[in-house]
Design an enzyme around this catalytic site. Structure first.
Site, PDB file in Angstrom:
ATOM      1  CG  ASN A 125     -12.187  -1.031   3.661  1.00  0.00           C
ATOM      2  OD1 ASN A 125     -12.489  -1.581   4.723  1.00  0.00           O
ATOM      3  ND2 ASN A 125     -11.066  -0.362   3.509  1.00  0.00           N
ATOM      4  CG  ASP A 153      -2.064   0.969   1.089  1.00  0.00           C
ATOM      5  OD1 ASP A 153      -3.216   0.525   0.936  1.00  0.00           O
ATOM      6  OD2 ASP A 153      -1.821   2.200   1.113  1.00  0.00           O
ATOM      7  CB  ILE A 154       0.780   4.301  -2.103  1.00  0.00           C
ATOM      8  CG1 ILE A 154       1.849   5.219  -2.634  1.00  0.00           C
ATOM      9  CG2 ILE A 154      -0.502   5.048  -1.786  1.00  0.00           C
ATOM     10  CD1 ILE A 154       1.547   5.819  -3.999  1.00  0.00           C
ATOM     11  CG  HIS A 183      -8.711  -2.939  -2.566  1.00  0.00           C
ATOM     12  ND1 HIS A 183      -9.627  -2.191  -3.250  1.00  0.00           N
ATOM     13  CD2 HIS A 183      -8.560  -2.345  -1.364  1.00  0.00           C
ATOM     14  CE1 HIS A 183     -10.002  -1.166  -2.498  1.00  0.00           C
ATOM     15  NE2 HIS A 183      -9.390  -1.238  -1.346  1.00  0.00           N
ATOM     16  CG  MET A 184      -8.167  -9.484   1.192  1.00  0.00           C
ATOM     17  SD  MET A 184      -7.971 -11.233   0.684  1.00  0.00           S
ATOM     18  CE  MET A 184      -9.665 -11.724   0.533  1.00  0.00           C
ATOM     19  CG  HIS A 185      -6.883  -3.005   2.988  1.00  0.00           C
ATOM     20  ND1 HIS A 185      -6.143  -1.852   2.863  1.00  0.00           N
ATOM     21  CD2 HIS A 185      -8.083  -2.729   2.402  1.00  0.00           C
ATOM     22  CE1 HIS A 185      -6.857  -0.927   2.233  1.00  0.00           C
ATOM     23  NE2 HIS A 185      -8.041  -1.437   1.943  1.00  0.00           N
TER      24      HIS A 185
END
Ligand code: 5GP
Ligand code: ZN
Length: 114
Positions: free
Chosen positions: A87, A30-31, A100-102
């Protein structure tokens, strides 16, 4: 999708730090990490949200969870623990409309949002 940032990263058009890649998914850092480990896992195919997953596309979730396990082991957070989050839509905190999955970890996660 032409202008989707995660499609561009998946296609390799934007240099990102890829952590893992299969023929169906790609994972990258993640940025704006909110934890020492903060990796995003995305399907290469553009699917806007979790709610847009059709019955015949559900297999991608298994592939994404499998990638989360591999990443957790490789990053050394599997034993101590981590969190996997998807989310969904604005109230769910989704800002990028490509599924997407964090994967968060590397510190004690205390609050509900990671
Ligand atoms: P969301 O809020 O949609 O669940 O999460 C989107 C995530 O994507 C955020 O954590 C944000 O920091 C990350 N992000 C947004 N733009 C970029 C980008 O261009 N590159 C990377 N690597 N991450 C991004
Ligand atoms: Zn996309």
């Amino acid at each position: 999708m032409e202008d989707c940032i995660f499609c561009k990263i998946a296609r390799g058009e934007i240099p990102g730090s890829k952590v893992l890649e299969t023929d169906k998914i790609v994972a990258f850092n993640d940025i704006h990490p909110v934890a020492p480990v903060h990796v995003l896992i995305v399907p290469k195919e553009h699917i806007s949200t979790f709610m847009d997953l059709q019955e015949n596309k559900m297999d991608i979730l298994g592939e994404m969870y499998r990638a989360a396990q591999k990443i957790a082991r490789e990053k050394g957070i599997a034993e101590k623990g981590f969190r996997v989050t998807v989310n969904v839509n604005p109230d769910g905190g989704q800002l990028i409309f490509h599924l997407h999955m964090h994967v968060f970890g590397g510190r004690k996660l205390t609050d509900a949002m990671g």
